[in-house]
Motif scaffolding. Structure first.
Motif, mmCIF file in Angstrom:
data_model
loop_
_atom_site.group_PDB
_atom_site.id
_atom_site.type_symbol
_atom_site.label_atom_id
_atom_site.label_comp_id
_atom_site.label_asym_id
_atom_site.label_seq_id
_atom_site.Cartn_x
_atom_site.Cartn_y
_atom_site.Cartn_z
ATOM 1 N N ASN A 48 0.820 -1.224 0.000
ATOM 2 C CA ASN A 48 0.000 0.000 0.000
ATOM 3 C C ASN A 48 0.854 1.274 0.000
ATOM 4 O O ASN A 48 0.585 2.242 0.718
ATOM 5 N N ASN A 49 1.918 1.252 -0.827
ATOM 6 C CA ASN A 49 2.818 2.398 -0.972
ATOM 7 C C ASN A 49 3.557 2.760 0.323
ATOM 8 O O ASN A 49 4.059 3.871 0.475
ATOM 9 N N GLU A 50 3.613 1.808 1.256
ATOM 10 C CA GLU A 50 4.395 1.997 2.474
ATOM 11 C C GLU A 50 5.526 0.979 2.509
ATOM 12 O O GLU A 50 5.424 -0.091 1.900
ATOM 13 N N SER A 51 6.588 1.302 3.232
ATOM 14 C CA SER A 51 7.736 0.410 3.355
ATOM 15 C C SER A 51 7.936 0.030 4.819
ATOM 16 O O SER A 51 7.772 0.859 5.716
ATOM 17 N N PHE A 52 8.272 -1.263 5.027
ATOM 18 C CA PHE A 52 8.452 -1.767 6.389
ATOM 19 C C PHE A 52 9.750 -2.562 6.470
ATOM 20 O O PHE A 52 10.004 -3.438 5.643
ATOM 21 N N GLU A 53 10.564 -2.244 7.454
ATOM 22 C CA GLU A 53 11.755 -3.031 7.716
ATOM 23 C C GLU A 53 11.395 -4.192 8.633
ATOM 24 O O GLU A 53 10.391 -4.150 9.345
#
Length: 433
Positions: A120-125
């Protein structure tokens, strides 16, 4: 440490819960509906429909005996409506359960790019990643394949098909055949090799003669083309009816391609700790292949979660109980680690007893059938094929005793509840003790 789980089927959902119980930071990402294939397209749908067919079968039997006179009118669209309503309720419960452990749930399609999860156009480490993306129906590469239904389409049907051609010979093919035959379809099963090769010959014979006698079984048949209302085999024989593919499953492993090592069949390669070749990436459930069963996926998910949390855990696949959801359940278990020689093998066969759910089958001789193989030298159970209304609980219990490597004499400590577990009494005590 940040733990991300992709996929909320039995493996991913139970892994998330386990991690939450262990106090870990968890984000669960789901592309469609929580609880995966099992609740939304698979075994729960099969079980719901089989509950209906059991009722139809029982009503027919009682009418034949003459003490109940009734005619049933089945509304397939109403059945579907109520299944969907129940699914929506269970999805809410599953989400609430997962969130109750402090887990975050995100709905959207995830991708893995440069050790980052994007959704959803978000980035998660992440510190640890679990891929539990499941599998989907395998569609043969034949002309007209687009006309074929799969288990994903069961709740999209407007009514019971008049004629149905089930292409495949495994457990799913058998369960679908039972459902639609009981609902009134003329059903053909077209198996490329053997039908229900998971069962031994006598158990299979009972299934064909007593449980699904109206289903037409064709073995050694290769379907080469499908149409909206028929299929064509390689010997130019036509079978009228809507095509339904029950030809196995293919893993949803595309997300991991180029990230972790895959097996030749495109499943994700893992070790007994559910770890991939990448140190902090794990995989569990149908995407790893093997036993594609909800309880096994749960077991794998929990194993992965414990290892992700730093608690060393290994998975074991010995003595896995399995069942076919028919109008009378057919369950089986095999001890894959048995080293029994042919001369030490002994088999005992016996008809079912009038135990739970089987009293009204006695007059027709349809109480079930059991075949047990055991090791005479070591006094251990090897294999059980069991047909009875209580076979699911019976085999679950017996498989545990097999997995724990109990001696047959130890089974004498089992105290049955009459009549619910009477079958265990006959299988265990009357045979050996």
């Amino acid at each position: 440490m940040k733990n991300i789980v992709i996929g909320s089927g039995p493996a991913g959902r139970l892994a998330s819960i386990e991690l939450g119980k262990l106090g870990k930071d968890v984000t669960l990402i789901e592309k469609n509906h929580i609880a995966g294939t099992c609740l939304n397209e698979g075994c729960m749908v099969i079980c719901a429909l089989t509950d209906i067919t059991k009722f139809i079968d029982e009503n027919k039997r009682f009418n034949n005996y003459g003490f109940i006179k009734s005619q049933l009118e089945v509304s397939y669209d109403k059945i579907v409506e109520k299944i969907v309503e129940t699914q929506e309720f269970l999805r809410k419960l599953n989400q609430m359960e997962n969130e109750s452990f402090g887990n975050e749930i995100i709905y959207g399609e995830a991708s893995i790019e440069d050790e980052i999860i994007k959704v959803n156009n978000e980035s998660f480490e992440y510190d640890n990643l679990l891929i539990a993306t499941g599998a989907r129906p395998f569609i043969p590469d034949i002309p007209g394949a687009e006309f074929g239904l799969t288990n994903k389409d069961i709740l999209k049907l407007d009514d019971v098909p008049e004629k149905l051609n089930i292409i495949g010979g495994g457990i799913i093919a058998g369960e679908i055949a039972n459902i639609y035959s009981t609902l009134g379809s003329e059903v053909n099963v077209l198996a490329r090799s053997q039908f229900l090769k998971e069962l031994n010959p006598e158990t299979k014979r009972y299934v064909l003669e007593k449980i699904i006698p109206e289903v037409n079984i064709y073995e050694g048949v290769n379907v080469v083309e499908a149409f909206k209302d028929k299929v064509l085999t390689d010997d130019n024989e036509e079978f009228e009816g809507i095509p339904f593919f029950a030809t196995g499953r293919t893993p949803n492993s595309e997300i991991a391609d180029g990230i972790v090592e895959l097996n030749p069949d495109r499943t994700i390669k893992v070790n007994e700790m559910m770890k991939t070749n990448v140190e902090n990436i794990y995989a569990a459930g149908d995407v790893t292949g093997g036993y594609q069963l909800t309880p096994v996926a749960r077991m794998e998910g929990i194993t992965a979660a414990r290892n992700m949390a730093g608690y060393s855990n290994k998975v074991s696949y010995n003595c896995i109980p399995q069942t076919l959801s028919f109008n009378m359940e057919v369950s089986f278990v095999k001890n894959e680690k048995s080293t029994c020689s042919d001369e030490d093998k002994a088999k005992i066969s016996l008809p079912g007893i009038g135990g739970p759910g089987a009293f009204w089958n006695i007059l027709t001789g349809e109480t079930g059938y059991t075949e047990v193989e055991f090791d005479k030298a070591k006094n251990k159970l090897n294999n059980i094929n069991h047909i009875s209304p209580s076979s699911v609980s019976d085999i679950a219990y017996l498989s545990y005793l097999m997995r724990m490597d109990y001696d047959l004499d130890d089974y004498g400590e089992f105290l049955e509840i009459h009549p619910s577990t009477d079958t265990n009494y006959k299988i265990i005590k009357n045979m050996w003790l």
